[in-house]
Design a protein around this motif. Structure first.
Motif, PDB file in Angstrom:
ATOM      1  N   GLU A  20      35.387  37.498  30.403  1.00 50.04           N
ATOM      2  CA  GLU A  20      34.344  38.014  31.301  1.00 50.04           C
ATOM      3  C   GLU A  20      33.032  37.276  31.073  1.00 50.04           C
ATOM      4  O   GLU A  20      32.317  36.952  32.036  1.00 50.04           O
ATOM      5  N   ALA A  24      31.035  34.899  33.761  1.00 52.67           N
ATOM      6  CA  ALA A  24      29.647  35.197  34.123  1.00 52.67           C
ATOM      7  C   ALA A  24      28.739  34.003  33.851  1.00 52.67           C
ATOM      8  O   ALA A  24      27.913  33.631  34.699  1.00 52.67           O
ATOM      9  N   ALA A 155      29.287  50.737  33.740  1.00 56.91           N
ATOM     10  CA  ALA A 155      27.937  50.194  33.781  1.00 56.91           C
ATOM     11  C   ALA A 155      27.500  49.655  32.418  1.00 56.91           C
ATOM     12  O   ALA A 155      26.780  48.655  32.348  1.00 56.91           O
ATOM     13  N   GLU A 156      27.935  50.290  31.341  1.00 58.21           N
ATOM     14  CA  GLU A 156      27.538  49.800  30.019  1.00 58.21           C
ATOM     15  C   GLU A 156      28.186  48.464  29.699  1.00 58.21           C
ATOM     16  O   GLU A 156      27.577  47.608  29.067  1.00 58.21           O
ATOM     17  N   ARG A 157      29.428  48.264  30.132  1.00 57.59           N
ATOM     18  CA  ARG A 157      30.088  46.973  29.931  1.00 57.59           C
ATOM     19  C   ARG A 157      29.317  45.895  30.686  1.00 57.59           C
ATOM     20  O   ARG A 157      29.070  44.814  30.164  1.00 57.59           O
ATOM     21  N   GLN A 158      28.943  46.191  31.917  1.00 56.14           N
ATOM     22  CA  GLN A 158      28.166  45.233  32.701  1.00 56.14           C
ATOM     23  C   GLN A 158      26.805  45.000  32.052  1.00 56.14           C
ATOM     24  O   GLN A 158      26.296  43.886  32.059  1.00 56.14           O
ATOM     25  N   ILE A 161      27.261  42.429  29.386  1.00 55.15           N
ATOM     26  CA  ILE A 161      27.389  41.092  29.977  1.00 55.15           C
ATOM     27  C   ILE A 161      26.011  40.599  30.432  1.00 55.15           C
ATOM     28  O   ILE A 161      25.641  39.438  30.185  1.00 55.15           O
ATOM     29  N   ASP A 162      25.222  41.461  31.059  1.00 50.10           N
ATOM     30  CA  ASP A 162      23.878  41.082  31.498  1.00 50.10           C
ATOM     31  C   ASP A 162      22.974  40.773  30.305  1.00 50.10           C
ATOM     32  O   ASP A 162      22.141  39.855  30.371  1.00 50.10           O
ATOM     33  N   ARG A 165      23.968  37.327  29.306  1.00 46.68           N
ATOM     34  CA  ARG A 165      23.487  36.381  30.326  1.00 46.68           C
ATOM     35  C   ARG A 165      21.994  36.125  30.155  1.00 46.68           C
ATOM     36  O   ARG A 165      21.540  34.990  30.303  1.00 46.68           O
TER      37      ARG A 165
END
Length: 171
Positions: A20, A24, A155-158, A161-162, A165
């Protein structure tokens, strides 16, 4: 070239998260490479469905797999993480994501399944923790160490990732 490690115990979800992150960061225009540690010396590199194949499918331009006895670059001898990273320099990568190599000194995300995995928080360079299950003791220790902690779903997984990033992308 930046380095980021994804560490955890067997079946913690390292490959899934790493893929993932590769996807990204590649979408952000970064040239990404990966290095995988195989502690069991049973790997068949770049075969459909293997971790190295999944890394490539996610967008890694270069991959390497290393075990105690051999390296996927078919060198016939083992290589340290630093040697593998040095071998990636000619490819002009922006970031190399590694799976495993727990004790290496690079920044890392620790994937924790339960409170029993709390020792991962004390590895050198931990930036963030991904929690597979509720782990109150790990969450408390992470907070005490000033580490960002994220659940592994939704949302916490995203958000994790953010978070990565924002550290590595050229936005």
């Amino acid at each position: 070239m930046d380095i980021l490690q994804v560490v955890g115990f067997k079946n913690a979800g390292k490959t899934t998260l790493l893929c993932e992150l590769v996807s990204a960061l590649a979408q952000d225009g970064l040239r990404v490479g990966t290095v995988k540690r195989d502690a069991h010396d049973t790997f068949e590199p770049d075969t459909r469905g293997t971790d190295s194949w999944l890394h490539r499918q996610a967008g890694a331009l270069v991959t390497a797999v290393s075990s105690p006895a051999r390296t996927a670059w078919f060198a016939g001898v083992p290589r340290t993480l630093d040697e593998l990273i040095d071998g990636m320099k000619p490819f002009g990568l922006d970031v190399v994501l590694t799976e495993g190599f727990k004790t290496a000194p690079y920044p890392k995300i620790a994937i924790v399944r339960t409170d029993a995995d709390a020792e991962l928080l004390r590895l050198p360079g931990v930036l963030a923790v991904m929690l597979r299950e509720p782990a109150p003791a790990v969450q408390a220790e992470a907070a005490g160490l000033g580490l960002a902690a994220f659940r592994s779903e939704g949302a916490e997984r995203q958000a994790l990732i953010d978070f990565i990033r924002s550290r590595y992308s050229r936005r």
